[in-house]
Design a protein around this motif. Structure first.
Motif, short mmCIF file in Angstrom:
data_model
loop_
_atom_site.label_atom_id
_atom_site.label_comp_id
_atom_site.label_asym_id
_atom_site.label_seq_id
_atom_site.Cartn_x
_atom_site.Cartn_y
_atom_site.Cartn_z
N GLU A 143 0.82 -1.21 0.00
CA GLU A 143 0.00 0.00 0.00
C GLU A 143 0.86 1.26 0.00
O GLU A 143 0.70 2.12 -0.87
N ASP A 144 1.76 1.39 0.95
CA ASP A 144 2.52 2.62 1.12
C ASP A 144 3.83 2.58 0.35
O ASP A 144 4.39 1.51 0.12
N PRO A 145 4.37 3.73 -0.03
CA PRO A 145 5.68 3.78 -0.68
C PRO A 145 6.81 3.80 0.35
O PRO A 145 6.62 4.18 1.50
N GLN A 146 7.99 3.35 -0.08
CA GLN A 146 9.20 3.46 0.73
C GLN A 146 10.34 3.83 -0.20
O GLN A 146 10.71 3.06 -1.07
N GLY A 147 10.88 5.03 -0.03
CA GLY A 147 11.94 5.48 -0.92
C GLY A 147 11.43 5.51 -2.35
O GLY A 147 10.39 6.07 -2.65
N GLY A 148 12.18 4.84 -3.26
CA GLY A 148 11.77 4.81 -4.65
C GLY A 148 10.85 3.67 -5.01
O GLY A 148 10.55 3.46 -6.19
N ILE A 149 10.40 2.90 -4.02
CA ILE A 149 9.51 1.77 -4.26
C ILE A 149 8.09 2.17 -3.91
O ILE A 149 7.81 2.61 -2.80
N ASP A 150 7.18 2.01 -4.87
CA ASP A 150 5.79 2.40 -4.63
C ASP A 150 4.87 1.41 -5.35
O ASP A 150 4.78 1.42 -6.57
N PRO A 151 4.19 0.53 -4.60
CA PRO A 151 4.22 0.41 -3.13
C PRO A 151 5.34 -0.51 -2.67
O PRO A 151 5.92 -1.25 -3.47
N VAL A 152 5.65 -0.45 -1.37
CA VAL A 152 6.61 -1.37 -0.80
C VAL A 152 6.00 -2.77 -0.83
O VAL A 152 4.80 -2.94 -0.64
N ARG A 153 6.82 -3.79 -1.12
CA ARG A 153 6.31 -5.13 -1.40
C ARG A 153 6.83 -6.15 -0.39
O ARG A 153 7.90 -5.96 0.19
N VAL A 154 6.12 -7.26 -0.24
CA VAL A 154 6.59 -8.33 0.64
C VAL A 154 7.75 -9.08 0.00
O VAL A 154 8.67 -9.52 0.66
N ARG A 155 7.74 -9.23 -1.31
CA ARG A 155 8.89 -9.79 -2.03
C ARG A 155 9.26 -8.84 -3.15
O ARG A 155 8.39 -8.17 -3.74
N LEU A 156 10.54 -8.72 -3.43
CA LEU A 156 11.01 -7.70 -4.35
C LEU A 156 12.31 -8.16 -5.00
O LEU A 156 13.09 -8.89 -4.41
N TRP A 157 12.54 -7.71 -6.21
CA TRP A 157 13.83 -7.92 -6.84
C TRP A 157 14.18 -6.64 -7.59
O TRP A 157 13.33 -5.97 -8.17
N GLY A 158 15.46 -6.29 -7.54
CA GLY A 158 15.83 -5.02 -8.13
C GLY A 158 17.24 -5.03 -8.67
O GLY A 158 17.91 -6.06 -8.69
N HIS A 159 17.68 -3.87 -9.10
CA HIS A 159 18.99 -3.73 -9.73
C HIS A 159 19.56 -2.38 -9.35
O HIS A 159 19.01 -1.34 -9.71
N ASP A 160 20.67 -2.40 -8.62
CA ASP A 160 21.42 -1.19 -8.24
C ASP A 160 20.71 -0.29 -7.25
O ASP A 160 21.20 -0.07 -6.16
N ASP A 161 19.58 0.29 -7.62
CA ASP A 161 18.89 1.23 -6.75
C ASP A 161 17.49 0.72 -6.44
O ASP A 161 16.87 0.03 -7.23
N ALA A 162 17.01 1.12 -5.27
CA ALA A 162 15.65 0.74 -4.89
C ALA A 162 14.66 1.72 -5.48
O ALA A 162 14.32 2.74 -4.89
N LYS A 163 14.23 1.42 -6.70
CA LYS A 163 13.20 2.24 -7.33
C LYS A 163 12.43 1.38 -8.33
O LYS A 163 12.93 0.36 -8.81
N ASN A 164 11.22 1.80 -8.62
CA ASN A 164 10.35 0.99 -9.47
C ASN A 164 10.98 0.66 -10.82
O ASN A 164 10.81 -0.43 -11.35
N ALA A 165 11.75 1.60 -11.38
CA ALA A 165 12.34 1.39 -12.70
C ALA A 165 13.34 0.25 -12.71
O ALA A 165 13.61 -0.33 -13.75
N ASN A 166 13.89 -0.09 -11.55
CA ASN A 166 14.90 -1.15 -11.49
C ASN A 166 14.35 -2.48 -11.00
O ASN A 166 15.11 -3.42 -10.78
N LEU A 167 13.05 -2.58 -10.84
CA LEU A 167 12.45 -3.85 -10.46
C LEU A 167 12.33 -4.76 -11.68
O LEU A 167 12.19 -4.30 -12.81
N GLY A 168 12.38 -6.05 -11.44
CA GLY A 168 12.19 -6.99 -12.55
C GLY A 168 13.45 -7.10 -13.39
O GLY A 168 14.56 -6.99 -12.92
N GLY A 169 13.26 -7.37 -14.66
CA GLY A 169 14.39 -7.52 -15.55
C GLY A 169 14.98 -8.91 -15.58
O GLY A 169 16.01 -9.15 -16.20
#
Length: 364
Positions: A318-344
């Motif tokens: 529900e809520d955002p945290q830093g560059g992640i919106d919304p904050v998730r129970v499981r997550l994968w990213g690249h370099d920085d914590a932001k939506n643009a770097n999720l997935g891939g």
């Protein structure tokens, strides 16, 4: 409650010679028990301080390792006397007889073993680009295990006030750690928030690289926090090809970073039946990669009880945290914590296996 006796010691530094002339003995047929107690007098009236009984205990874990090497022991127990052990350097264990097993536990009837890092001082030394080198980070882990050819069990200890973390399982490419069991321990007050001396980041209660089959069961991870990089510390951090680990029946509370993180091609790790409360910066379980590092695959999160907010009080999904919106129970990213770097990644590095529930009050 039984009063815990405290003393200052460097468990990683050997004391007196443990075998006359360093002579090797024939390999024992059964398990060997070595007792470690820094309060035993160095002079024993002519008796040998060989660790064979509590009365003849050696004074350090390093001395216990010397005993086992000299005897060629394949299977062993290293029993520490209960009390608060103020370490001045990291306990480093490398003895690994092929096919053997070493268990770290407590001398019966002596109370709980508490390994305390509040008197340790960090040492600035070079680090590798991948972070694989043993001992190249600031000297702020309670214990480092590099055994590759035998299993190691660490049970029933408390690790507290270390800057970098509690236990470092430090396998290397081509010399992987395997069959490590970490159970029934407490990891508390870890990270630069609780040990401000020297330099270095807090990474995890249990920090693992290049391993297979590590089991982390029935432990407690409480109050792990960094001030300089809050998201960098984890309860369990499985990095650099750490595969087929089991994280089961643990409690995670008040962890500023994601309580479980995999990184750089760490695969087939399972988080099953754990409980979480006020933990996580971006996720409860996350997979991460930097630069050209590889995605994880086959990591599963199942049958866990999850407090409904992160460490910072953000509601999951529900809520955002830093560059992640919304904050998730499981997550994968690249370099920085932001939506643009999720997935891939070709497939999700972390998947839900069913049985997970949210709770609005602390689940223990």
């Amino acid at each position: 409650m039984r009063r815990i006796r405290a003393w200052s010691m460097a468990l990683a530094v050997a004391t007196a010679a443990v075998l006359p002339g360093g002579a090797a003995q024939a390999a024992p047929q059964g398990p060997v028990t070595v007792y470690v107690d820094p309060t035993v007098p160095a002079a024993l009236g002519g008796q040998q301080r060989d660790g064979s009984t509590p009365e003849r205990a050696v004074g350090s874990v390093a001395a216990a390792e010397s005993v086992l090497r000299a005897r060629g022991a394949r299977d062993a127990r290293v029993l520490l006397r209960g009390g608060v052990h103020h370490l001045t350097s990291t306990i480093r264990w490398s003895y690994a007889p092929r096919g053997g097993a070493v268990t770290f536990s407590t001398i019966p009837g002596t109370g709980a073993v508490v390994l305390d890092g509040s008197r340790m001082r960090s040492v600035a030394v070079p680090t590798s680009a991948t972070g694989d080198d043993v001992g190249t980070a600031a000297a702020g882990y309670g214990m480092t295990l590099t055994s590759a050819d035998s299993g190691v069990v660490v049970e029933g200890y408390t690790f507290q006030y270390f800057r970098n973390g509690g236990i470092r399982v430090a396998g290397k490419p081509g010399d992987r750690a395997g069959d490590i069991v970490i159970r029934g321990n407490t990891f508390q007050y870890l990270g630069d928030h609780y040990n401000a001396t020297g330099t270095g980041t807090g990474y995890g209660g249990v920090h693992v690289t290049n391993s297979t089959g590590t089991r982390i069961e029935g432990n407690r991870f409480y109050y792990l926090a960094n001030d300089d990089s809050p998201a960098a510390i984890h309860g369990v951090y499985l990095a650099n090809y750490s595969n087929s680990s089991t994280i089961a029946g643990n409690r995670f509370g008040y962890v500023t970073g994601d309580p479980i993180r995999t990184r750089h091609n760490s695969k087939y790790n399972v988080a099953d039946g754990n409980m979480f409360w006020r933990a996580g910066a971006y996720a409860i379980m996350s997979d991460w990669r930097f630069g050209s590092e590889d995605c994880g695959v086959g990591n599963v999160f199942k049958n866990n009880k999850v407090g409904d907010t992160s460490y910072n009080g953000d509601a999951w999904n529900e809520d955002p945290q830093g560059g992640i919106d919304p904050v998730r129970v499981r997550l994968w990213g690249h370099d920085d914590a932001k939506n643009a770097n999720l997935g891939g990644c070709a497939s999700d590095p972390v998947t839900f296996g069913g049985g997970n529930v949210y709770v609005s009050t602390r689940p223990w």
